[in-house]
Write an enzyme that holds these catalytic residues in place. Structure first.
Site, PDB file in Angstrom:
ATOM      1  N   GLU A  52      -2.226   9.234  -0.375  1.00  0.00           N
ATOM      2  CA  GLU A  52      -1.133   9.697   0.483  1.00  0.00           C
ATOM      3  C   GLU A  52      -0.422  10.937  -0.032  1.00  0.00           C
ATOM      4  O   GLU A  52       0.368  11.544   0.698  1.00  0.00           O
ATOM      5  CB  GLU A  52      -0.112   8.578   0.737  1.00  0.00           C
ATOM      6  CG  GLU A  52       0.767   8.220  -0.452  1.00  0.00           C
ATOM      7  CD  GLU A  52       0.153   7.199  -1.380  1.00  0.00           C
ATOM      8  OE1 GLU A  52       0.858   6.717  -2.271  1.00  0.00           O
ATOM      9  OE2 GLU A  52      -1.039   6.875  -1.215  1.00  0.00           O
ATOM     10  N   LYS A  68      -6.117  -0.240  -0.340  1.00  0.00           N
ATOM     11  CA  LYS A  68      -4.706  -0.549  -0.590  1.00  0.00           C
ATOM     12  C   LYS A  68      -4.407  -0.619  -2.077  1.00  0.00           C
ATOM     13  O   LYS A  68      -5.299  -0.754  -2.913  1.00  0.00           O
ATOM     14  CB  LYS A  68      -4.321  -1.868   0.074  1.00  0.00           C
ATOM     15  CG  LYS A  68      -4.337  -1.810   1.597  1.00  0.00           C
ATOM     16  CD  LYS A  68      -3.461  -0.714   2.170  1.00  0.00           C
ATOM     17  CE  LYS A  68      -1.987  -0.964   1.944  1.00  0.00           C
ATOM     18  NZ  LYS A  68      -1.135   0.135   2.516  1.00  0.00           N
ATOM     19  N   ARG A 104     -10.220  -3.729   5.846  1.00  0.00           N
ATOM     20  CA  ARG A 104     -10.925  -2.470   5.639  1.00  0.00           C
ATOM     21  C   ARG A 104     -11.719  -2.508   4.336  1.00  0.00           C
ATOM     22  O   ARG A 104     -11.483  -3.338   3.464  1.00  0.00           O
ATOM     23  CB  ARG A 104      -9.937  -1.296   5.604  1.00  0.00           C
ATOM     24  CG  ARG A 104      -9.325  -0.950   6.935  1.00  0.00           C
ATOM     25  CD  ARG A 104      -8.237   0.097   6.814  1.00  0.00           C
ATOM     26  NE  ARG A 104      -7.026  -0.433   6.205  1.00  0.00           N
ATOM     27  CZ  ARG A 104      -5.915   0.285   5.990  1.00  0.00           C
ATOM     28  NH1 ARG A 104      -5.884   1.566   6.316  1.00  0.00           N
ATOM     29  NH2 ARG A 104      -4.854  -0.280   5.447  1.00  0.00           N
ATOM     30  N   HIS A 114       1.455   4.308  -2.655  1.00  0.00           N
ATOM     31  CA  HIS A 114       2.827   4.150  -2.159  1.00  0.00           C
ATOM     32  C   HIS A 114       3.746   3.613  -3.267  1.00  0.00           C
ATOM     33  O   HIS A 114       4.450   2.610  -3.092  1.00  0.00           O
ATOM     34  CB  HIS A 114       2.861   3.228  -0.935  1.00  0.00           C
ATOM     35  CG  HIS A 114       2.057   3.721   0.219  1.00  0.00           C
ATOM     36  ND1 HIS A 114       2.379   4.864   0.911  1.00  0.00           N
ATOM     37  CD2 HIS A 114       0.931   3.239   0.803  1.00  0.00           C
ATOM     38  CE1 HIS A 114       1.494   5.063   1.882  1.00  0.00           C
ATOM     39  NE2 HIS A 114       0.604   4.096   1.821  1.00  0.00           N
ATOM     40  N   ASP A 165       5.597   0.782   4.779  1.00  0.00           N
ATOM     41  CA  ASP A 165       4.844   0.869   3.527  1.00  0.00           C
ATOM     42  C   ASP A 165       5.426   1.930   2.597  1.00  0.00           C
ATOM     43  O   ASP A 165       5.003   2.056   1.442  1.00  0.00           O
ATOM     44  CB  ASP A 165       3.349   1.112   3.776  1.00  0.00           C
ATOM     45  CG  ASP A 165       3.053   2.421   4.492  1.00  0.00           C
ATOM     46  OD1 ASP A 165       3.997   3.156   4.827  1.00  0.00           O
ATOM     47  OD2 ASP A 165       1.860   2.699   4.733  1.00  0.00           O
ATOM     48  N   ALA A 167       6.806   3.053   8.959  1.00  0.00           N
ATOM     49  CA  ALA A 167       7.184   3.587   7.644  1.00  0.00           C
ATOM     50  C   ALA A 167       7.463   2.501   6.620  1.00  0.00           C
ATOM     51  O   ALA A 167       7.859   2.798   5.500  1.00  0.00           O
ATOM     52  CB  ALA A 167       8.424   4.485   7.789  1.00  0.00           C
ATOM     53  N   ASP A 193      12.831  14.576  15.887  1.00  0.00           N
ATOM     54  CA  ASP A 193      12.461  15.101  14.574  1.00  0.00           C
ATOM     55  C   ASP A 193      13.443  16.209  14.203  1.00  0.00           C
ATOM     56  O   ASP A 193      14.033  16.844  15.086  1.00  0.00           O
ATOM     57  CB  ASP A 193      11.027  15.649  14.585  1.00  0.00           C
ATOM     58  CG  ASP A 193      10.427  15.750  13.197  1.00  0.00           C
ATOM     59  OD1 ASP A 193       9.528  14.947  12.881  1.00  0.00           O
ATOM     60  OD2 ASP A 193      10.839  16.623  12.421  1.00  0.00           O
ATOM     61  N   TYR A 247      -4.763   4.264  -1.694  1.00  0.00           N
ATOM     62  CA  TYR A 247      -3.370   4.382  -1.274  1.00  0.00           C
ATOM     63  C   TYR A 247      -2.520   3.617  -2.285  1.00  0.00           C
ATOM     64  O   TYR A 247      -2.828   2.470  -2.622  1.00  0.00           O
ATOM     65  CB  TYR A 247      -3.152   3.782   0.120  1.00  0.00           C
ATOM     66  CG  TYR A 247      -3.680   4.616   1.248  1.00  0.00           C
ATOM     67  CD1 TYR A 247      -3.161   5.882   1.525  1.00  0.00           C
ATOM     68  CD2 TYR A 247      -4.707   4.144   2.059  1.00  0.00           C
ATOM     69  CE1 TYR A 247      -3.656   6.646   2.557  1.00  0.00           C
ATOM     70  CE2 TYR A 247      -5.206   4.901   3.107  1.00  0.00           C
ATOM     71  CZ  TYR A 247      -4.668   6.155   3.351  1.00  0.00           C
ATOM     72  OH  TYR A 247      -5.167   6.917   4.388  1.00  0.00           O
ATOM     73  N   ASN A 285       0.191  -2.545   6.621  1.00  0.00           N
ATOM     74  CA  ASN A 285      -1.149  -1.946   6.750  1.00  0.00           C
ATOM     75  C   ASN A 285      -1.632  -2.068   8.194  1.00  0.00           C
ATOM     76  O   ASN A 285      -2.614  -2.745   8.482  1.00  0.00           O
ATOM     77  CB  ASN A 285      -2.133  -2.585   5.765  1.00  0.00           C
ATOM     78  CG  ASN A 285      -2.208  -4.103   5.890  1.00  0.00           C
ATOM     79  OD1 ASN A 285      -1.247  -4.754   6.287  1.00  0.00           O
ATOM     80  ND2 ASN A 285      -3.349  -4.681   5.557  1.00  0.00           N
TER      81      ASN A 285
END
Length: 369
Positions: free
Chosen positions: A116, A73, A15, A94, A268, A266, A196, A92, A298
């Site tokens: 995020e 990233k 990307r 994280h 990442d 999940a 959930d 992003y 990713n």
């Protein structure tokens, strides 16, 4: 402001953080855009396209020397030396899952904003949503691929066949990733269970899909039973800014069918399955207890053209706001950016990230002042 767009160096990441239309918008408002040569090639966007929109193509060092660097990233180890005190980094991050990145940002005293954790008043995460949608749709497609016998799976067709039971797909989490995963799985005629803790979210899904997706309240017993019967498990659990909770234990994985597949989106954020560790697009899967694990950090990078356009559609208004007003002015203008500010001047400014890192958060507005 000078805005730099470097090429991504994370393994398998194709990307780029801006489209030509995004460049044109920034240039129209009087900003300079520097894009690293070849940064868009992986997304099928060429240097000539960026140049026609008004960007200057430069080398890596000049792209990173900008006032604000916009990425996709988190910085990789090879990029840590490019971080500096007078830099705004918008990407992003994280940080709960990548504490080394947090330490590098703090050591360099870089002002960082994490896509995020930018959050609207209603709790929505507008800059995470587009990549969550792509990752969710990809997760089902990936799971279907690895369920094929030649790819290591049980040899199960997701939608079954007339007279043959379809695959059972268990999706953990009904947020953007989970809902999109369940939606695509249902469209491929799989039997879909969506779990959930948020009953209102499950009601929403049930109303939209009118029973074609089975919704279940999530608790340890429900997860244990669902995972044991699954052909494909998709982990889609999120805590904004924090580490994903561990929902599926090693014991649960050991009780799964041999040749079943887990796709832990999940990962990442640390992963929601005890047996997952992050992999890359070059080497995406491994086996534990006879269960195939896909844990690429990713996932949207596999479809970079689509992902780049979806991401820029969401990030551009915020990037432009920061370019126009600076970080402090943008935060005061739009409170959604406030939780996105993660580090300033060597201090952590996001409370969730600080808790995970064992640090004390400072008020971002005070830090920016």
């Amino acid at each position: 402001m000078i805005v730099g767009i470097p090429a991504e160096v994370k393994t398998g990441e194709n990307r780029v953080a801006m489209t030509p239309d995004g460049v044109r918008e920034l240039v129209h408002h009087g900003h300079t855009v520097l894009i690293e040569r070849g940064a868009g090639e992986g997304s099928s966007i060429h240097d000539d396209d960026f140049a026609a929109a008004g960007a200057r193509t430069v080398d890596t060092a000049e792209a990173w020397a900008a006032d604000m660097v916009v990425k996709v990233k988190e910085p990789q180890a090879s990029e840590y030396a490019r971080l500096r005190q007078d830099l705004i980094l918008f990407t992003y991050l994280h940080l709960a899952a990548y504490p080394d990145v947090a330490r590098a940002l703090l050591d360099a005293k870089t002002t960082s904003i994490a896509y995020e954790t930018v959050q609207l008043a209603n709790g929505a995460l507008p800059l995470l949503a587009p990549m969550s949608e792509v990752a969710g749709r990809m997760a089902t497609q990936i799971g279907a691929h690895y369920l094929e016998r030649e790819n290591g799976g049980r040899g199960v067709l997701l939608g079954g066949a007339p007279g043959v039971r379809p695959a059972r797909v268990v999706v953990l989490g009904a947020g953007n990733v989970g809902w999109n995963s369940a939606w695509i799985a249902q469209g491929m005629e799989a039997e879909v269970w969506l779990l959930d803790k948020n009953l209102d979210r499950l009601r929403f899904v049930d109303q939209i899909h009118q029973g074609r997706i089975m919704t279940l309240a999530s608790n340890r017993g429900a997860v244990e039973r669902a995972v044991a019967e699954a052909d494909l498990v998709i982990g889609a659990v999120l805590v904004p800014g924090g580490r994903a909770p561990m929902v599926v234990t090693d014991e649960m994985v050991s009780a799964m069918k041999k040749g079943a597949v887990i796709v832990d989106v999940a990962v990442d954020q640390g992963g929601c399955v005890e047996t997952t560790h992050e992999t890359t697009h070059d080497d995406p899967v491994y086996e534990v207890h006879g269960v195939l694990h896909y844990a690429v950090g990713n996932v949207p990078g596999a479809v970079p053209h689509t992902s780049t356009y979806a991401l820029t559609n969401a990030t551009l208004p915020y990037v432009l706001d920061v370019a126009e007003r600076g970080v402090r002015g943008a935060v005061e203008h739009d409170n959604a950016l406030l939780p996105g500010v993660s580090t300033v001047g060597g201090r952590v400014t996001n409370a969730t990230v600080a808790e995970v890192l064992g640090d004390e958060a400072v008020d971002p507005v005070a830090a920016l002042a």
